[in-house]
Design an enzyme around this catalytic site. Structure first.
Site, PDB file in Angstrom:
ATOM      1  N   ASP A   1      -4.192   7.296   8.332  1.00 51.77           N
ATOM      2  CA  ASP A   1      -5.309   6.461   8.772  1.00 51.77           C
ATOM      3  C   ASP A   1      -4.911   5.390   9.780  1.00 51.77           C
ATOM      4  OD1 ASP A   1      -3.789   4.839   7.198  1.00 51.77           O
ATOM      5  OD2 ASP A   1      -5.330   4.406   5.699  1.00 51.77           O
TER       6      ASP A   1
ATOM      7  N   SER B   1       0.802  -1.225   0.000  1.00 48.84           N
ATOM      8  CA  SER B   1       0.000   0.000   0.000  1.00 48.84           C
ATOM      9  C   SER B   1       0.835   1.275   0.000  1.00 48.84           C
ATOM     10  CB  SER B   1      -0.938   0.019   1.217  1.00 48.84           C
ATOM     11  OG  SER B   1      -0.194  -0.120   2.415  1.00 48.84           O
TER      12      SER B   1
ATOM     13  N   HIS C   1      -1.031   4.284   7.070  1.00 45.76           N
ATOM     14  CA  HIS C   1      -0.359   4.947   5.956  1.00 45.76           C
ATOM     15  C   HIS C   1      -0.048   6.409   6.281  1.00 45.76           C
ATOM     16  CE1 HIS C   1      -3.167   1.781   4.456  1.00 45.76           C
ATOM     17  NE2 HIS C   1      -2.034   1.345   3.933  1.00 45.76           N
TER      18      HIS C   1
END
Length: 366
Positions: free
Chosen positions: A328, A22, A331
């Site tokens: 969040d 991610s 990240h």
């Protein structure tokens, strides 16, 4: 174990191919699994959800900008007429170096991403050979693979995920086998013509709100910055062995160019000296629920509305994400990604360092 690379760092790449999780996923997992990733993700820069787990741009976006390359389209996104002429992004959120298992967030492990790349290359060259000039604007020709940059940022989920079922000693003992799989993947890319490799190490995993919330309830397990010591210890050992592997690979394949980038040091410096760099919240998530100190609840993701303990709650974004390092709980924010990118581009955190060959003005377009 520093081996000075005999090949000068060259940033004039024809293309870029990215592999990872991610931290550099520009939409692969969303497209591949058909999941939703709505606002406030993407609220900065894109003004709409960009399918990135971030409020705006990722490190890879800033790096592509500075190398005068377009943002990389995700391999699995077939909509929007994606152009792959200058490269392709195979990174998918939740991906690991080790093969995925039935409980994995992402089925697209490092090895599978490389298989996707090999299929991409084969199919692209096949189309170019059969259809004349029809696809020239959209697909990379043969020399774009040998003269392209292969960027890799993966391993975070192998280490952090292992702590859910293993002790610290067991996690540390598993690192060599993880890196054996990584090395095998590197060799596959080399066999396919890849010569220019840019390898990011993993960041301070113990400083992510997700890991602090789960493993940091006992304050004796936290360091002076409030991060989980065991996770950072594992990340450091992983990085030490990844660095050694990078140097070994460079020595084994002298016609390659391997740049190892110390993301851990850049992010650790940012967290330790956050106020000096213009941030106010070093560990707390911008988008989440629960308020201080972490504003994180693993039951609800950024942007979601759920009933928790009988009450309907929405994980909303903070008023000013530029004050936060963490977006969040897992990240980084666009502002933090911009800082990390600017530090990468100084060349001081790379082996071999490239500050004396720095072609950038560090404009990092905002």
């Amino acid at each position: 174990m520093y081996i000075q690379n005999s090949n000068a760092i060259d940033f004039d790449y024809l293309s870029a191919f990215n592999f990872g999780d991610s931290n550099s996923d520009t939409g692969d997992l969303v497209a591949g699994l058909g999941i939703r990733l709505d606002l406030p993700n993407g609220q900065n820069s894109f003004k709409t959800s960009s399918q990135r787990f971030c409020d705006g741009r990722l490190i890879i976006d800033f790096l592509m900008d500075e190398m005068d390359l377009p943002f990389l389209n995700p391999y699995l996104d077939s909509l929007g007429l994606p152009n792959f002429k200058k490269g392709c992004n195979f990174a998918a959120a939740g991906s690991t170096i080790l093969p995925a298992n039935p409980t994995s967030v992402s089925p697209f492990s490092f090895d599978l991403q490389i298989s996707q790349f090999i299929r991409f290359k084969s199919r692209a060259l096949e189309l170019l050979s059969k259809t004349g000039r029809k696809y020239e604007k959209y697909l990379p020709p043969l020399d774009y693979y040998s003269k392209g940059l292969y960027m890799i940022d993966i391993g975070q989920n192998d280490i952090a995920g292992a702590f859910y079922s293993k002790t610290l000693d067991q996690v540390l003992a598993s690192i060599p086998s993880i890196l054996e799989t990584f090395e095998a993947g590197l060799k596959r890319l080399y066999e396919e013509g890849g010569r220019n490799f840019w390898i990011h190490n993993t960041g301070p995993l113990g400083c992510l709100a997700q890991n602090i919330a789960k493993f940091g309830t006992d304050s004796t397990k936290l360091d002076e910055f409030g991060c989980v010591s065991s996770h950072n210890q594992a990340a450091k050992l992983f990085n030490l062995q990844l660095h050694a592997l990078s140097n070994k690979f460079q020595a084994q394949f002298p016609d390659s160019s391997v740049t190892y980038v110390d993301i851990f040091s850049i992010k650790s410096n940012l967290i330790a000296n956050y106020s000096r760099f213009g941030f106010e919240k070093p560990l707390m998530a911008c988008c989440g629920v629960g308020g201080a100190p972490l504003n994180y609840d693993n039951r609800i993701s950024c942007g979601q509305t759920k009933v928790l303990d009988g009450i309907s709650v929405t994980a909303k974004a903070c008023n000013d994400s530029s004050e936060y390092i963490n977006w969040d709980g897992i990240h980084y924010t666009e502002a933090a990604n911009q800082f990390v990118s600017s530090q990468i581009l100084t060349g001081k955190y790379s082996d071999p360092p490239f500050s004396d060959q720095m072609p950038f003005f560090l404009s990092l377009k905002f």
